[in-house]
Write a protein that holds these residues in place. Structure first.
Motif, PDB file in Angstrom:
ATOM      1  N   THR A 230       1.116  -1.062  -0.057  1.00 40.75           N
ATOM      2  CA  THR A 230       0.002  -0.056   0.088  1.00 40.75           C
ATOM      3  C   THR A 230       0.856   1.363  -0.046  1.00 40.75           C
ATOM      4  N   PHE A 231       0.645   2.334  -0.879  1.00 44.50           N
ATOM      5  CA  PHE A 231       1.348   3.339  -0.938  1.00 44.50           C
ATOM      6  C   PHE A 231       0.502   4.421  -1.246  1.00 44.50           C
ATOM      7  N   ARG A 232       0.879   5.859  -1.195  1.00 39.71           N
ATOM      8  CA  ARG A 232       0.230   7.066  -1.705  1.00 39.71           C
ATOM      9  C   ARG A 232       1.130   7.710  -2.639  1.00 39.71           C
ATOM     10  N   LEU A 233       0.359   8.334  -3.594  1.00 40.17           N
ATOM     11  CA  LEU A 233       1.108   9.197  -4.496  1.00 40.17           C
ATOM     12  C   LEU A 233       0.635  10.650  -4.397  1.00 40.17           C
TER      13      LEU A 233
ATOM     14  N   PRO B  20       2.697  -4.887 -13.910  1.00 39.32           N
ATOM     15  CA  PRO B  20       2.685  -6.180 -14.070  1.00 39.32           C
ATOM     16  C   PRO B  20       1.651  -6.801 -13.391  1.00 39.32           C
ATOM     17  N   THR B  21       0.940  -6.174 -12.361  1.00 40.32           N
ATOM     18  CA  THR B  21      -0.047  -6.901 -11.312  1.00 40.32           C
ATOM     19  C   THR B  21      -1.075  -5.944 -11.165  1.00 40.32           C
ATOM     20  N   ILE B  22      -2.113  -6.743 -10.787  1.00 37.31           N
ATOM     21  CA  ILE B  22      -3.449  -5.670 -10.830  1.00 37.31           C
ATOM     22  C   ILE B  22      -2.891  -4.456  -9.728  1.00 37.31           C
ATOM     23  N   GLU B  23      -3.688  -3.263 -10.099  1.00 33.88           N
ATOM     24  CA  GLU B  23      -3.752  -2.190  -9.299  1.00 33.88           C
ATOM     25  C   GLU B  23      -5.058  -1.588  -8.939  1.00 33.88           C
ATOM     26  N   HIS B  24      -5.066  -1.443  -7.688  1.00 34.47           N
ATOM     27  CA  HIS B  24      -6.417  -0.619  -7.066  1.00 34.47           C
ATOM     28  C   HIS B  24      -5.823   0.779  -6.821  1.00 34.47           C
ATOM     29  N   VAL B  25      -6.717   1.663  -7.335  1.00 32.16           N
ATOM     30  CA  VAL B  25      -6.360   3.159  -7.189  1.00 32.16           C
ATOM     31  C   VAL B  25      -7.568   3.575  -6.328  1.00 32.16           C
ATOM     32  N   THR B  26      -7.411   4.294  -5.081  1.00 30.14           N
ATOM     33  CA  THR B  26      -8.374   5.116  -4.631  1.00 30.14           C
ATOM     34  C   THR B  26      -7.898   6.560  -4.651  1.00 30.14           C
ATOM     35  N   VAL B  27      -8.950   7.563  -4.825  1.00 27.45           N
ATOM     36  CA  VAL B  27      -8.520   8.969  -4.772  1.00 27.45           C
ATOM     37  C   VAL B  27      -8.656   9.542  -3.486  1.00 27.45           C
ATOM     38  N   ILE B  28      -7.923  10.032  -2.818  1.00 27.22           N
ATOM     39  CA  ILE B  28      -7.980  10.412  -1.470  1.00 27.22           C
ATOM     40  C   ILE B  28      -8.361  11.954  -1.429  1.00 27.22           C
TER      41      ILE B  28
ATOM     42  N   LEU C  76     -11.837  11.625 -11.884  1.00 28.89           N
ATOM     43  CA  LEU C  76     -11.962  10.669 -10.658  1.00 28.89           C
ATOM     44  C   LEU C  76     -11.826  11.514  -9.452  1.00 28.89           C
ATOM     45  N   THR C  77     -12.874  11.841  -8.763  1.00 33.19           N
ATOM     46  CA  THR C  77     -12.722  12.922  -7.766  1.00 33.19           C
ATOM     47  C   THR C  77     -12.453  11.909  -6.304  1.00 33.19           C
ATOM     48  N   ALA C  78     -12.224  12.714  -5.343  1.00 29.99           N
ATOM     49  CA  ALA C  78     -11.924  12.042  -3.919  1.00 29.99           C
ATOM     50  C   ALA C  78     -13.181  10.981  -3.796  1.00 29.99           C
TER      51      ALA C  78
ATOM     52  N   ALA D 251      -3.276  16.030  -6.546  1.00 30.98           N
ATOM     53  CA  ALA D 251      -4.356  15.201  -5.842  1.00 30.98           C
ATOM     54  C   ALA D 251      -3.414  14.175  -4.987  1.00 30.98           C
ATOM     55  N   ILE D 252      -4.138  13.327  -4.302  1.00 29.78           N
ATOM     56  CA  ILE D 252      -3.258  12.291  -3.710  1.00 29.78           C
ATOM     57  C   ILE D 252      -4.125  10.852  -3.881  1.00 29.78           C
ATOM     58  N   VAL D 253      -3.437  10.010  -4.273  1.00 29.24           N
ATOM     59  CA  VAL D 253      -4.112   8.488  -4.677  1.00 29.24           C
ATOM     60  C   VAL D 253      -3.509   7.716  -3.548  1.00 29.24           C
ATOM     61  N   GLN D 254      -4.205   6.741  -3.471  1.00 31.75           N
ATOM     62  CA  GLN D 254      -3.674   5.497  -2.622  1.00 31.75           C
ATOM     63  C   GLN D 254      -3.776   4.093  -3.541  1.00 31.75           C
ATOM     64  N   ILE D 255      -2.741   3.522  -3.688  1.00 28.44           N
ATOM     65  CA  ILE D 255      -2.783   2.356  -4.179  1.00 28.44           C
ATOM     66  C   ILE D 255      -2.075   1.044  -3.497  1.00 28.44           C
ATOM     67  N   HIS D 256      -2.907   0.041  -3.861  1.00 30.00           N
ATOM     68  CA  HIS D 256      -2.477  -1.192  -3.189  1.00 30.00           C
ATOM     69  C   HIS D 256      -2.949  -2.429  -4.120  1.00 30.00           C
ATOM     70  N   GLY D 257      -1.944  -3.594  -3.785  1.00 29.10           N
ATOM     71  CA  GLY D 257      -2.009  -4.609  -4.573  1.00 29.10           C
ATOM     72  C   GLY D 257      -1.263  -5.542  -3.858  1.00 29.10           C
ATOM     73  N   ILE D 258      -0.757  -6.598  -4.758  1.00 29.92           N
ATOM     74  CA  ILE D 258      -0.058  -7.733  -4.340  1.00 29.92           C
ATOM     75  C   ILE D 258       1.446  -7.462  -5.458  1.00 29.92           C
ATOM     76  N   GLY D 259       2.598  -7.376  -4.959  1.00 30.91           N
ATOM     77  CA  GLY D 259       3.708  -6.957  -5.568  1.00 30.91           C
ATOM     78  C   GLY D 259       4.196  -8.331  -6.372  1.00 30.91           C
ATOM     79  N   PRO D 260       5.244  -7.845  -7.107  1.00 24.85           N
ATOM     80  CA  PRO D 260       5.914  -6.671  -7.106  1.00 24.85           C
ATOM     81  C   PRO D 260       5.120  -5.709  -8.022  1.00 24.85           C
ATOM     82  N   TRP D 261       5.333  -4.284  -7.637  1.00 26.84           N
ATOM     83  CA  TRP D 261       4.738  -3.424  -8.287  1.00 26.84           C
ATOM     84  C   TRP D 261       5.848  -2.965  -9.531  1.00 26.84           C
ATOM     85  N   GLY D 262       5.375  -2.389 -10.412  1.00 25.70           N
ATOM     86  CA  GLY D 262       6.404  -1.910 -11.391  1.00 25.70           C
ATOM     87  C   GLY D 262       5.495  -1.044 -12.674  1.00 25.70           C
TER      88      GLY D 262
END
Length: 156
Positions: free
Chosen positions: A65-68, A82-90, A110-112, A132-143
């Protein structure tokens, strides 16, 4: 429902019940306030974006889990993961589109509170007009792999 279907449903219920603990690398719970996040530069993304890691190692086969934090007037060219990516707009608004080339006319704002889920190797792009700030989570490795290799900031 026949016996086979009932057994499959029962198995799925058991698996879903234990899903949060499967593969989890965290030995204890995590609680983080926004003020505790440590923002760093991200060499694999265009300059200006910041990342705050919350859980997991991005280069490992484990939950992450990380935020951008995307600045105003920012763009991420067409790319895939390379893997599924879940993005939530914070906070703020990101504009996301699908395809091989960033085309602002073919994006969805995509709003908050909004969510986007990209399947592996799905070409997509993002741009902002405000921070904007988004939170991304998934199962790595992320790339990240850019559709056009010349867009990759690691090669500049």
């Amino acid at each position: 429902m026949n016996r086979t279907s009932a057994a499959v449903v029962a198995s799925l219920v058991v698996l879903v019940s234990f899903a949060p603990s499967v593969g989890a690398q965290v030995k204890t719970h995590i609680m983080v306030t926004p003020a505790e996040l440590k923002w760093i530069d991200v060499p694999s993304l265009p300059a200006g974006i910041k990342l705050a890691a919350i859980e997991g190692k991005l280069n490992a086969i484990e939950p992450f889990t990380f935020r951008l934090k995307l600045p105003a007037n920012y763009q991420v060219p067409a790319h895939w993961h390379p893997t599924i990516e879940h993005v939530t707009v914070i906070s703020g608004t990101i504009n996301m589109g699908m395809g091989d080339v960033l085309d602002k006319s073919r994006t969805t704002p995509l709003t908050a509170g909004s969510v986007a889920i990209m399947q592996p190797k799905t070409n997509h792009y993002v741009w902002t007009s405000e921070e904007a700030i988004v939170q991304i989570h998934g199962i790595g490795p992320w790339g990240i792999t850019y559709v056009n290799p010349a867009d990759d900031p690691r090669k500049k």
